[in-house]
Motif scaffolding. Structure first.
Motif, PDB file in Angstrom:
ATOM      1  N   SER A 180      -4.492   0.909  -8.512  1.00  0.00           N
ATOM      2  CA  SER A 180      -4.780  -0.140  -7.535  1.00  0.00           C
ATOM      3  C   SER A 180      -5.342  -1.370  -8.240  1.00  0.00           C
ATOM      4  O   SER A 180      -6.290  -1.275  -9.020  1.00  0.00           O
TER       5      SER A 180
ATOM      6  N   GLN B  95      -0.877  -7.741  -4.593  1.00  0.00           N
ATOM      7  CA  GLN B  95      -1.811  -6.626  -4.514  1.00  0.00           C
ATOM      8  C   GLN B  95      -1.078  -5.298  -4.391  1.00  0.00           C
ATOM      9  O   GLN B  95      -0.139  -5.154  -3.598  1.00  0.00           O
TER      10      GLN B  95
ATOM     11  N   THR C 202      -2.138  -1.299  -3.708  1.00  0.00           N
ATOM     12  CA  THR C 202      -3.225  -0.400  -3.312  1.00  0.00           C
ATOM     13  C   THR C 202      -2.678   1.006  -3.178  1.00  0.00           C
ATOM     14  O   THR C 202      -1.720   1.238  -2.441  1.00  0.00           O
ATOM     15  N   VAL C 203      -3.283   1.942  -3.908  1.00  0.00           N
ATOM     16  CA  VAL C 203      -2.860   3.332  -3.884  1.00  0.00           C
ATOM     17  C   VAL C 203      -3.989   4.174  -3.315  1.00  0.00           C
ATOM     18  O   VAL C 203      -5.091   4.198  -3.866  1.00  0.00           O
ATOM     19  N   SER C 204      -3.716   4.848  -2.228  1.00  0.00           N
ATOM     20  CA  SER C 204      -4.740   5.674  -1.586  1.00  0.00           C
ATOM     21  C   SER C 204      -4.558   7.140  -1.949  1.00  0.00           C
ATOM     22  O   SER C 204      -3.427   7.607  -2.151  1.00  0.00           O
TER      23      SER C 204
ATOM     24  N   GLN D 196       0.647   5.819  -0.794  1.00  0.00           N
ATOM     25  CA  GLN D 196      -0.181   6.985  -1.091  1.00  0.00           C
ATOM     26  C   GLN D 196       0.037   7.435  -2.527  1.00  0.00           C
ATOM     27  O   GLN D 196       1.091   7.160  -3.126  1.00  0.00           O
TER      28      GLN D 196
ATOM     29  N   SER E 295       0.841  -1.199   0.000  1.00  0.00           N
ATOM     30  CA  SER E 295       0.000   0.000   0.000  1.00  0.00           C
ATOM     31  C   SER E 295       0.870   1.241   0.000  1.00  0.00           C
ATOM     32  O   SER E 295       1.907   1.277   0.675  1.00  0.00           O
TER      33      SER E 295
END
Length: 127
Positions: free
Chosen positions: A90, A122, A124-126, A13, A11
């Motif tokens: 993501s 996986q 995941t980019v927030s 940002q 994960s």
């Protein structure tokens, strides 16, 4: 033996970077290799491809200029450096390889060209 094993997901940002690796220790001869991704509710799509010797690379328009694919044939390892990540990046990322097909611009992202697939990692980019 699992043909392809990915690592490096996680994960991050938006605007950050991640590096993925894929080792093809379970395949005797490796020619074209590629990275694909599948977001939630979406089709699996080609992200980047690389020729047997590593001299020619291919990218989808959505990642061109932000991602870099490379390989180390001595280590039978494929890499994907991902920068300037966006939430839309993501997805589950998959490594793919072929023992008989060498990439070309017309079909590097065609899934049926690749008989070998990893289990996925996986990303995941927030925002």
């Amino acid at each position: 033996q699992v043909p392809l094993v990915e690592s490096g997901g996680g994960s991050v940002q938006a605007g950050g970077s991640l590096n993925l690796s894929c080792t093809a220790s379970g395949i005797r001869t490796v020619r074209c290799m590629g990275w694909f991704r599948q977001g939630a509710g979406k089709e699996r799509e080609g992200v980047a491809g690389i020729s047997t010797g590593g001299a020619v690379t291919y990218y989808s328009d959505s990642v061109k200029g932000r991602f870099t694919i490379s390989r180390d044939n001595a280590k039978k390892t494929l890499y994907l450096q991902m920068g300037s990540l966006k939430p839309e990046d993501s997805a589950m990322y998959y490594c793919a390889a072929s023992s008989w097909y060498d990439c070309n611009s017309g079909s590097w992202s065609v899934r049926s060209r690749f008989p070998y697939w990893g289990q996925g990692t996986q990303v995941t980019v927030s925002s």
